[in-house]
Motif scaffolding. Sequence first.
Motif, mmCIF file in Angstrom:
data_model
loop_
_atom_site.group_PDB
_atom_site.id
_atom_site.type_symbol
_atom_site.label_atom_id
_atom_site.label_comp_id
_atom_site.label_asym_id
_atom_site.label_seq_id
_atom_site.Cartn_x
_atom_site.Cartn_y
_atom_site.Cartn_z
ATOM 1 N N UNK A 127 0.872 -1.172 0.000
ATOM 2 C CA UNK A 127 0.000 0.000 0.000
ATOM 3 C C UNK A 127 0.910 1.222 0.000
ATOM 4 N N UNK A 128 0.329 2.370 -0.275
ATOM 5 C CA UNK A 128 1.154 3.582 -0.336
ATOM 6 C C UNK A 128 0.355 4.802 0.087
ATOM 7 N N UNK A 129 0.921 5.579 1.003
ATOM 8 C CA UNK A 129 0.426 6.903 1.351
ATOM 9 C C UNK A 129 1.631 7.836 1.416
ATOM 10 N N UNK A 130 1.375 9.111 1.243
ATOM 11 C CA UNK A 130 2.482 10.076 1.298
ATOM 12 C C UNK A 130 2.524 10.838 2.616
ATOM 13 N N UNK A 131 1.476 10.740 3.413
ATOM 14 C CA UNK A 131 1.444 11.365 4.735
ATOM 15 C C UNK A 131 0.624 10.464 5.642
ATOM 16 N N UNK A 132 1.223 10.014 6.723
ATOM 17 C CA UNK A 132 0.528 9.113 7.636
ATOM 18 C C UNK A 132 -0.244 9.847 8.722
ATOM 19 N N UNK A 133 -0.009 11.155 8.851
ATOM 20 C CA UNK A 133 -0.624 11.938 9.936
ATOM 21 C C UNK A 133 -1.144 13.266 9.389
ATOM 22 N N UNK A 134 -1.859 13.218 8.282
ATOM 23 C CA UNK A 134 -2.316 14.442 7.627
ATOM 24 C C UNK A 134 -3.422 15.113 8.457
ATOM 25 N N UNK A 135 -3.284 16.411 8.743
ATOM 26 C CA UNK A 135 -4.300 17.091 9.574
ATOM 27 C C UNK A 135 -5.601 17.311 8.810
ATOM 28 N N UNK A 136 -6.704 17.041 9.486
ATOM 29 C CA UNK A 136 -8.040 17.285 8.948
ATOM 30 C C UNK A 136 -8.649 18.509 9.632
ATOM 31 N N UNK A 137 -9.688 19.101 9.051
ATOM 32 C CA UNK A 137 -10.257 20.337 9.600
ATOM 33 C C UNK A 137 -10.784 20.219 11.026
ATOM 34 N N UNK A 138 -11.127 19.005 11.469
ATOM 35 C CA UNK A 138 -11.672 18.844 12.818
ATOM 36 C C UNK A 138 -10.585 18.644 13.878
ATOM 37 N N UNK A 139 -9.313 18.653 13.471
ATOM 38 C CA UNK A 139 -8.225 18.486 14.417
ATOM 39 C C UNK A 139 -7.679 17.071 14.503
ATOM 40 N N UNK A 140 -8.372 16.136 13.894
ATOM 41 C CA UNK A 140 -7.851 14.767 13.835
ATOM 42 C C UNK A 140 -6.825 14.679 12.711
ATOM 43 N N UNK A 141 -6.164 13.524 12.594
ATOM 44 C CA UNK A 141 -5.259 13.288 11.474
ATOM 45 C C UNK A 141 -5.648 11.976 10.808
ATOM 46 N N UNK A 142 -5.176 11.803 9.564
ATOM 47 C CA UNK A 142 -5.555 10.606 8.809
ATOM 48 C C UNK A 142 -4.504 10.319 7.740
ATOM 49 N N UNK A 143 -4.580 9.133 7.183
ATOM 50 C CA UNK A 143 -3.720 8.765 6.068
ATOM 51 C C UNK A 143 -4.088 9.577 4.827
ATOM 52 N N UNK A 144 -3.069 9.923 4.027
ATOM 53 C CA UNK A 144 -3.259 10.877 2.922
ATOM 54 C C UNK A 144 -2.377 10.452 1.751
ATOM 55 N N UNK A 145 -2.908 10.592 0.553
ATOM 56 C CA UNK A 145 -2.153 10.246 -0.652
ATOM 57 C C UNK A 145 -2.139 11.445 -1.585
ATOM 58 N N UNK A 146 -0.933 11.892 -1.952
ATOM 59 C CA UNK A 146 -0.755 13.031 -2.849
ATOM 60 C C UNK A 146 -0.066 12.536 -4.113
ATOM 61 N N UNK A 147 -0.804 12.511 -5.208
ATOM 62 C CA UNK A 147 -0.245 12.008 -6.459
ATOM 63 C C UNK A 147 0.942 12.841 -6.926
ATOM 64 N N UNK A 148 0.904 14.136 -6.662
ATOM 65 C CA UNK A 148 2.009 14.995 -7.049
ATOM 66 C C UNK A 148 3.299 14.632 -6.355
ATOM 67 N N UNK A 149 3.195 14.250 -5.087
ATOM 68 C CA UNK A 149 4.378 13.821 -4.347
ATOM 69 C C UNK A 149 4.929 12.531 -4.940
ATOM 70 N N UNK A 150 4.042 11.582 -5.231
ATOM 71 C CA UNK A 150 4.474 10.305 -5.807
ATOM 72 C C UNK A 150 5.133 10.530 -7.163
ATOM 73 N N UNK A 151 4.558 11.411 -7.974
ATOM 74 C CA UNK A 151 5.121 11.678 -9.295
ATOM 75 C C UNK A 151 6.520 12.262 -9.217
ATOM 76 N N UNK A 152 6.818 12.932 -8.098
ATOM 77 C CA UNK A 152 8.105 13.608 -7.990
ATOM 78 C C UNK A 152 9.142 12.882 -7.166
ATOM 79 N N UNK A 153 8.837 11.663 -6.725
ATOM 80 C CA UNK A 153 9.769 10.932 -5.872
ATOM 81 C C UNK A 153 10.009 9.536 -6.428
ATOM 82 N N UNK A 154 11.218 9.008 -6.185
ATOM 83 C CA UNK A 154 11.481 7.636 -6.586
ATOM 84 C C UNK A 154 11.071 6.696 -5.449
ATOM 85 N N UNK A 155 10.899 5.392 -5.725
ATOM 86 C CA UNK A 155 10.409 4.458 -4.702
ATOM 87 C C UNK A 155 11.254 4.435 -3.438
#
Length: 373
Positions: A127-155
């Motif tokens: 599996x793949x996420x780019x942020x494991x603790x991404x902040x949400x508007x309610x103050x919680x955090x969650x897993x997050x996937x940013x395609x732009x980050x993946x496109x710009x990074x090697x494995x």
Amino acid sequence: MKMGFRWYGEGNDTVSLDQIRQVPGVETIVWSLHHKQAGEAWSQEEIDAEVSRITTVPAEARERGVTKAFDAEVVESVNVHESIKLGRTVLGTSRDEAIENYVVTLERLARAGVKVVTYNVMPVFDWLRTDLWHPLPDGSTALFYDQGVVDGMDPARIAEAVLAGAPDLTLPGWEPERLAHLPELAAAYADVDHEAMYANYAYFLDAVVPTCEEHDIRLAVHPDDPPFDLFGWPRIVSTKDDLARVLSLNDSPHHGLALCVGSFSANPANDALDAVRTFMDRIHFTHVRNIKHLGGGTFTEVAHRACEGDVDTVGIMRAYAEAGYTGYVRPDHGRHLWDENTTNRPRPGYGLYDRALGIQYLLGVWDAVRAGA
């Protein structure tokens, strides 16, 4: 239907079995032997010990009046060695050697009362996420996937970032022992296409399904997460057509799906509710969670409630309830709430509170539909 809760084992999880007992509706603990590497046979002694730990109410708890016990009927996961996916020897293990160990493990799990075994056939990264603790508007955090980050990074850099963001717990799918061989694995997949992956997968199924039929244990393949090719590596369980083809590789009812509607929905072209209705009779296990698309292939995980994101969790639970689904379900990744973001940091996506909330929401829909509301 049986409601489950994924648990990573004593000393390897911030959530305890005692806490899970207090979540109404949970009957099944979804477990694994997380210290085992892909391709390694599980010993009967280790399996039996973990099953006993899950199914036995400790004496201390009984003294407090606790009587609620769990079953241990679902294992997630018995990981498939890369040699099986590639169809040749890699990392010092041949395909047939890895399959033989898989068969032995299935036989031993069946003896311990396991009914469903989950796995996936994703190349290299489970599996793949780019942020494991991404902040949400309610103050919680969650897993997050940013395609732009993946496109710009090697494995390799992605792997470093994920491991750096994890707590001091195992991170299934990102075992350091396997990632240490990332350059070798990447090179091995350079000339492997989707058709080769399907052929190798069919070889695996033909080898292991007879054991499943003999011992009445069901295999449940998890969709790709996210459900599209990454870094040029072929993924073959990403779309509705893929699911149909996967099931056609072996028509035994012991070969089926662990339909994770969150993973499947990460491709906005996929319709998870349609997949549930279409493949209902081959869904042995299902994960129900929610995500929100942010455009350009980027998405964040959100609360289980349907209106929080883009997955119709109400419609999906209604479909299961109307069909009288008798398989296993669990909430999937939850947000990290309250002290989980500070003093009690869990494995990413696997805290206590939001999964407990999610279970109550999902069971509320199920109960309302079954009651004819």
